[in-house]
Design an enzyme around this catalytic site. Structure first.
Site, PDB file in Angstrom:
ATOM      1  N   HIS A  82       5.061  41.155 -16.602  1.00  0.00           N
ATOM      2  CA  HIS A  82       4.022  40.313 -17.199  1.00  0.00           C
ATOM      3  C   HIS A  82       3.735  40.698 -18.651  1.00  0.00           C
ATOM      4  CE1 HIS A  82       0.934  37.481 -17.550  1.00  0.00           C
ATOM      5  NE2 HIS A  82       0.147  37.816 -16.565  1.00  0.00           N
TER       6      HIS A  82
ATOM      7  N   ASP B 151      15.828  23.947  -8.295  1.00  0.00           N
ATOM      8  CA  ASP B 151      16.890  23.433  -7.427  1.00  0.00           C
ATOM      9  C   ASP B 151      18.220  24.050  -7.859  1.00  0.00           C
ATOM     10  OD1 ASP B 151      18.768  22.046  -5.991  1.00  0.00           O
ATOM     11  OD2 ASP B 151      18.199  20.060  -6.737  1.00  0.00           O
TER      12      ASP B 151
END
Length: 426
Positions: free
Chosen positions: A152, A372
């Site tokens: 992060h 995907d």
């Protein structure tokens, strides 16, 4: 066999030579500890393809994606003054393949937790761990869990999802469909000289934490996912209208006000005390000139709303709306300047919270399901856990479902009370 058994573990380097250099990190990056990772879980149903989640294909796509996102193949380092920066070494990302006796049915009611994170998201014991860690777990039912963990200090959720879009597009042979990242973080440098007022919300919050003796210690917590339908969200928005508000209330504002109200009630907070709602705000379109959409790095500032508990329990989305509206170029620049001049003790408290505080991150505009790999979009996606109690995430549901999921972490006893009142919209 363990619940999850590691089959393969390796570092995947960029598939082409990448610049070996040090990259500067902005103030919005370095105030996040380099030990903190954002960990995501994706669940993919087996689609009958005998090469479903082909490991060679996924590894090759990862190597190509790291050419564009080469800072993620490096490591966190420090300059001569001790300031964190990226050492673009090209060492690579951690890639783990695992198998499990679990089935899709076992994960039907998946709940975020530290324990589940340890099952499906890899860890790397090192003083300089990889900035990106991925794990593909093949279930006994042939379905797949993909775990991804991003440092992060280097990237925020916006950049996390940009990487996942790119990574998955390359895997399905459509490498040019997503624009490359912009790597110049100098766009978020502090002004010279820095200009900060004592009334800036971030400064006020740090001073408040000092005044109450904030220690940085938090009690044990648990996480849960609570779903809201479109009708329930519309009902929350209508409450504000019925009370005479002329403001247009967003889903974030309505749901956040409801969570805040429920938290105050569940924790049985004193009505006359002040409570605080913190929320990261994406600054890309709020500064002048705007940051490019595909900027790689942390680009959120901290929004803050303060109110008496007695006001919060009356449901105040319009107060959140007002706070969001205040965040413009001047606000963001002052936030960056404040982080430039604040001492280490103050910076360590930047994201601190007491029992009177709540932090909510909205991922409602994020392309959470745009991952995907050639086998269809994930059926389920979530952040693995909240890290501490008093934190919530708003995540849109997949497909045509217009509802959202509220992932919240709270202390064990507080969670019981919170769940008992969450669906009471009166």
């Amino acid at each position: 066999m363990e619940i999850v058994e590691i089959v393969e573990s390796s570092l995947v380097a960029p598939s082409e030579e990448t610049p070996k250099q040090r990259q500067w990190l902005s103030n919005l990056d370095i105030t996040i500890s380099p030990t903190i990772y954002t960990s995501l879980i994706y669940l993919y149903k087996f689609n009958g393809d005998p090469d479903f989640f082909s490991v060679p294909t996924i590894k090759a796509a990862l190597a190509k994606a790291l050419v564009l996102f080469y800072p993620l193949a490096g490591r966190v380092a420090a300059d001569k003054d001790g300031r964190f920066e990226i050492d673009c070494t090209g060492e690579g990302a951690l890639f783990v393949v695992a198998q499990s006796k679990l089935t899709l049915g076992d994960l039907k009611d998946y709940q975020p937790s530290i324990e589940n994170r340890k099952l499906f998201v890899p860890d790397f014991k090192s003083e300089t761990p990889p900035l990106l860690m991925l794990q593909i777990t093949f279930l006994e039912s042939r379905d797949v869990v993909l775990g991804a963990s991003f440092n992060h200090c280097i990237v925020d959720a916006h950049s996390d999802f940009h990487f996942m879009q790119t990574f998955s597009s390359i895997a399905r042979g459509n490498a040019s469909s997503v624009p490359p990242p912009l790597l110049d973080r100098a766009l978020l440098r502090a002004r010279a000289p820095p200009l900060v007022s004592s009334n800036h919300p971030e400064h006020r919050h740090v001073e408040y934490l000092k005044s109450v003796g904030y220690t940085g210690l938090y009690p044990p917590f648990i996480c849960t996912i609570l779903k809201l339908s479109k009708d329930q969200i519309d009902h929350l928005k209508s409450i504000s209208c019925r009370r005479g508000s002329s403001d247009t209330i967003s889903t974030f504002q309505a749901v956040s006000a409801h969570i805040w109200k429920c938290l105050c009630l569940a924790r049985n907070l004193a009505p006359d005390k002040e409570s605080h709602l913190l929320f990261p705000v994406q600054v890309r379109s709020r500064i002048s000139p705007p940051l490019p959409k595909y900027y790689l790095g942390n680009s959120c500032t901290c929004g803050l709303v303060s109110a008496k508990v007695s006001e919060v329990v009356e449901f105040i989305p319009q107060r959140i709306s007002e706070a969001v509206g205040q965040i413009d170029d001047a606000y963001v620049r002052e936030s960056i300047d404040y982080l430039e001049v604040a001492d280490k003790e103050s910076l360590s408290r930047r994201f601190g919270m007491t029992e009177y505080d709540l932090s909510i991150s909205s991922w409602l505009s994020m392309p959470c399901y745009d991952a995907d790999f050639g086998y269809g979009e994930p059926d389920f996606m979530t952040v693995t856990d909240t890290g501490i109690g008093g934190i919530a995430f708003l995540i849109k549901n997949p497909g045509k479902d217009q509802g959202i999921s509220v992932l919240v972490g709270l202390e064990i006893e507080t969670m019981k009370q919170f769940k008992a009142i969450f669906y009471d919209f009166n």
